[in-house]
Write a protein that holds these residues in place. Sequence first.
Motif, short mmCIF file in Angstrom:
data_model
loop_
_atom_site.label_atom_id
_atom_site.label_comp_id
_atom_site.label_asym_id
_atom_site.label_seq_id
_atom_site.Cartn_x
_atom_site.Cartn_y
_atom_site.Cartn_z
N UNK A 165 0.57 -1.12 17.09
CA UNK A 165 -0.63 -0.96 17.92
C UNK A 165 -1.30 0.38 17.64
N UNK A 166 -0.48 1.42 17.50
CA UNK A 166 -1.01 2.76 17.20
C UNK A 166 -1.72 2.78 15.85
N UNK A 167 -1.14 2.12 14.86
CA UNK A 167 -1.68 2.16 13.50
C UNK A 167 -2.88 1.24 13.30
N UNK A 168 -2.97 0.17 14.09
CA UNK A 168 -4.03 -0.81 13.91
C UNK A 168 -5.41 -0.17 14.05
N UNK A 169 -6.18 -0.24 12.98
CA UNK A 169 -7.55 0.30 12.93
C UNK A 169 -7.62 1.81 13.22
N UNK A 170 -6.51 2.50 13.08
CA UNK A 170 -6.49 3.94 13.30
C UNK A 170 -7.09 4.62 12.06
N UNK A 171 -8.19 5.35 12.21
CA UNK A 171 -8.85 5.95 11.05
C UNK A 171 -8.04 7.10 10.43
N UNK A 172 -6.98 7.54 11.11
CA UNK A 172 -6.16 8.63 10.58
C UNK A 172 -4.97 8.13 9.75
N UNK A 173 -4.85 6.80 9.62
CA UNK A 173 -3.75 6.23 8.85
C UNK A 173 -4.32 5.34 7.77
N UNK A 174 -3.90 5.60 6.54
CA UNK A 174 -4.35 4.79 5.41
C UNK A 174 -3.18 4.04 4.80
N UNK A 175 -3.28 2.74 4.77
CA UNK A 175 -2.26 1.91 4.12
C UNK A 175 -2.65 1.73 2.66
N UNK A 176 -1.69 1.99 1.76
CA UNK A 176 -1.93 1.84 0.34
C UNK A 176 -0.75 1.12 -0.30
N UNK A 177 -0.96 0.57 -1.47
CA UNK A 177 0.13 -0.08 -2.21
C UNK A 177 1.01 0.99 -2.85
N UNK A 178 2.19 0.58 -3.29
CA UNK A 178 3.08 1.54 -3.97
C UNK A 178 2.48 2.01 -5.30
N UNK A 179 1.55 1.24 -5.85
CA UNK A 179 0.87 1.68 -7.08
C UNK A 179 0.10 2.99 -6.82
N UNK A 180 -0.29 3.21 -5.58
CA UNK A 180 -0.97 4.45 -5.20
C UNK A 180 0.03 5.47 -4.64
N UNK A 181 0.87 5.06 -3.68
CA UNK A 181 1.77 6.02 -3.02
C UNK A 181 2.84 6.58 -3.95
N UNK A 182 3.14 5.87 -5.04
CA UNK A 182 4.15 6.33 -6.00
C UNK A 182 3.52 6.80 -7.31
N UNK A 183 2.22 6.94 -7.32
CA UNK A 183 1.51 7.31 -8.54
C UNK A 183 1.67 8.81 -8.79
N UNK A 184 2.32 9.14 -9.90
CA UNK A 184 2.58 10.54 -10.22
C UNK A 184 1.33 11.38 -10.33
#
Length: 169
Positions: free
Chosen positions: A16-35
């Motif tokens: 509920x906290x994360x839903x549509x929260x502009x301060x949280x960005x969900x990304x794929x591991x292709x981004x979060x693990x990108x060196x």
Amino acid sequence: MFSITGALIGTGRLFDFADRNPRIGMRSSAYTHNGAVLSRLPKLVTINSAMEVDLTGQVNAEQSGTQYLGGTGGQVDFVRAGSRSPGGRSIIALPATAKGGAISRIAVALSGPVTTARSDVDVIVTEFGAAELKGQTLAERARRLVRIAHPDFRQELDKAADAIQRRGF
């Protein structure tokens, strides 16, 4: 403050906290693990765990004996990103022993696969201290790792470290 994450695990309250929260960005591991992405973060300190580390600094984070405990995940990505970040560090942290103190996790040789190559390893930490390995010779790496091993295993490991020293590495 803005946070990027690849996963949320928790209760309905978290979702509920994360839903549509502009301060949280969900990304794929292709981004979060990108060196390339991670290494742009200044002073990035990455912390990964391991099953064991050998005296040259190779890391096994996948297998204990014959039991396979998991994949590599993003360990190598995060190790490299921490090392490449301006002012950053990469830490591999592990307890010095396993099986109630019966087995040293600083080992003469790995019992499982190499997850992270010794050439990528920066710092290894146990409850007995930190061994900075980046840029060190194999002989110096071995000496530093013996110092952070459990005292009950240091004599055996020191003999193996002497053998590495005699080989001239």
